[in-house]
Design a protein around this motif. Sequence first.
Motif, PDB file in Angstrom:
ATOM      1  N   ASN A  79       1.376  10.757   3.859  1.00 26.34           N
ATOM      2  CA  ASN A  79       0.151   9.977   3.670  1.00 26.34           C
ATOM      3  C   ASN A  79       0.393   8.773   3.270  1.00 26.34           C
ATOM      4  OD1 ASN A  79      -2.103  12.111   3.733  1.00 26.34           O
ATOM      5  ND2 ASN A  79      -0.783  13.206   2.212  1.00 26.34           N
ATOM      6  N   PHE A  80       1.694   8.397   2.813  1.00 30.75           N
ATOM      7  CA  PHE A  80       1.862   6.897   2.480  1.00 30.75           C
ATOM      8  C   PHE A  80       2.775   6.378   3.638  1.00 30.75           C
ATOM      9  CE2 PHE A  80       1.029   8.923  -1.498  1.00 30.75           C
ATOM     10  CZ  PHE A  80       0.455   8.303  -1.913  1.00 30.75           C
ATOM     11  N   SER A  81       2.608   5.070   3.793  1.00 32.93           N
ATOM     12  CA  SER A  81       3.311   4.134   4.864  1.00 32.93           C
ATOM     13  C   SER A  81       3.269   2.690   4.469  1.00 32.93           C
ATOM     14  CB  SER A  81       2.586   4.501   6.266  1.00 32.93           C
ATOM     15  OG  SER A  81       1.327   3.941   6.075  1.00 32.93           O
ATOM     16  N   TYR A  82       4.361   2.167   5.144  1.00 33.99           N
ATOM     17  CA  TYR A  82       4.689   0.758   5.074  1.00 33.99           C
ATOM     18  C   TYR A  82       3.951  -0.009   6.274  1.00 33.99           C
ATOM     19  CZ  TYR A  82       6.406  -4.027   4.926  1.00 33.99           C
ATOM     20  OH  TYR A  82       6.755  -5.275   4.976  1.00 33.99           O
ATOM     21  N   LEU A 153      -8.896   9.482  -5.672  1.00 34.47           N
ATOM     22  CA  LEU A 153      -9.039   9.161  -4.466  1.00 34.47           C
ATOM     23  C   LEU A 153      -7.782  10.240  -3.893  1.00 34.47           C
ATOM     24  CD1 LEU A 153      -9.213   5.424  -4.423  1.00 34.47           C
ATOM     25  CD2 LEU A 153     -11.185   6.850  -4.089  1.00 34.47           C
ATOM     26  N   SER A 154      -8.118  10.430  -2.737  1.00 34.56           N
ATOM     27  CA  SER A 154      -7.109  11.388  -1.785  1.00 34.56           C
ATOM     28  C   SER A 154      -5.790  10.463  -1.622  1.00 34.56           C
ATOM     29  CB  SER A 154      -7.693  11.626  -0.262  1.00 34.56           C
ATOM     30  OG  SER A 154      -7.697  10.429   0.591  1.00 34.56           O
ATOM     31  N   ARG A 155      -4.668  10.899  -1.067  1.00 40.47           N
ATOM     32  CA  ARG A 155      -3.493  10.223  -1.098  1.00 40.47           C
ATOM     33  C   ARG A 155      -3.660   9.139   0.140  1.00 40.47           C
ATOM     34  NH1 ARG A 155       1.390  12.216  -3.346  1.00 40.47           N
ATOM     35  NH2 ARG A 155       1.028  13.906  -4.671  1.00 40.47           N
ATOM     36  N   ALA A 156      -4.438   9.522   1.005  1.00 49.79           N
ATOM     37  CA  ALA A 156      -4.671   8.576   2.295  1.00 49.79           C
ATOM     38  C   ALA A 156      -5.345   7.561   1.909  1.00 49.79           C
ATOM     39  CB  ALA A 156      -5.408   9.106   3.411  1.00 49.79           C
TER      40      ALA A 156
END
Length: 263
Positions: A79-82, A153-156
């Motif tokens: 769900n996390f990105s750069y 909030l959601s992780r996305a």
Amino acid sequence: RSIASILKKKYGIPFVITEHSSKLNRPAEQISNLDKRLVKKAYQNCDQLICVSEALHNNILQNFGHDSIVIPNMVDNQNFSYQSQFKGDSPFIFASVGNLKPIKAFDKLIEAFAQVKDNAKLYIIGDGPEKERLKSLINDLRLNDNVELMGQLSRAEINRIYQKSHVFVLPSQSETFGVSYIEAMYAGLPVIANRCGGPESFVNESNGILVPVNNVEALAVAMRRMRQNYSDYNTKQISEECIAQFSPEVIADDIIKVYSGIL
């Protein structure tokens, strides 16, 4: 852990404990007698104890005399990105994530932000019992146009907030590790954290600033300094180093080695 200890005694099944309880990451006099009894019995019978941070490792060694190995928590790479993008510098956005509880010290964060509010915004993501008190504080400090309590909030959704934010800041009074910090670092944000246990293991001069616990002035200085020197931080490098240290592949491999060694 108590059930695993009983199963080992009855059937000879080895077991590993991964300890991440914040209740144990404190001086011995602050740990309940019940927890002390349960922990001592389980630790004596386990085949290996894993701690998620050096601070927790040190406290357990001091309080219970039991050694452990340190394997940190892993970062969520689903769900996390750069994403490299120009964010501009006005407004300068500070993001924070956590349960709205006293231990997260969001009141201290808001008070510190009041000193650096010009052309800046603070997004606080999370919910909890402190919500109404924090709303009143924001109103009293006349920060309604600068600070937004965004709720759960959601992780996305959090990742999307990170894409337009500059810095992650969370002045917790205590952290056994601090997953929210590495999630922000994965997204390329430099971080501001307290010296509260967990963050000292991974926050350094290249990716953030550490400040004393419950020190509003020091926190404000760190936020101002971070804003002034933001261009000095290599956001891509922050993300890459986070992946290299906390990716599921790296952490899972370390855990597998422990279990394989015992079997």
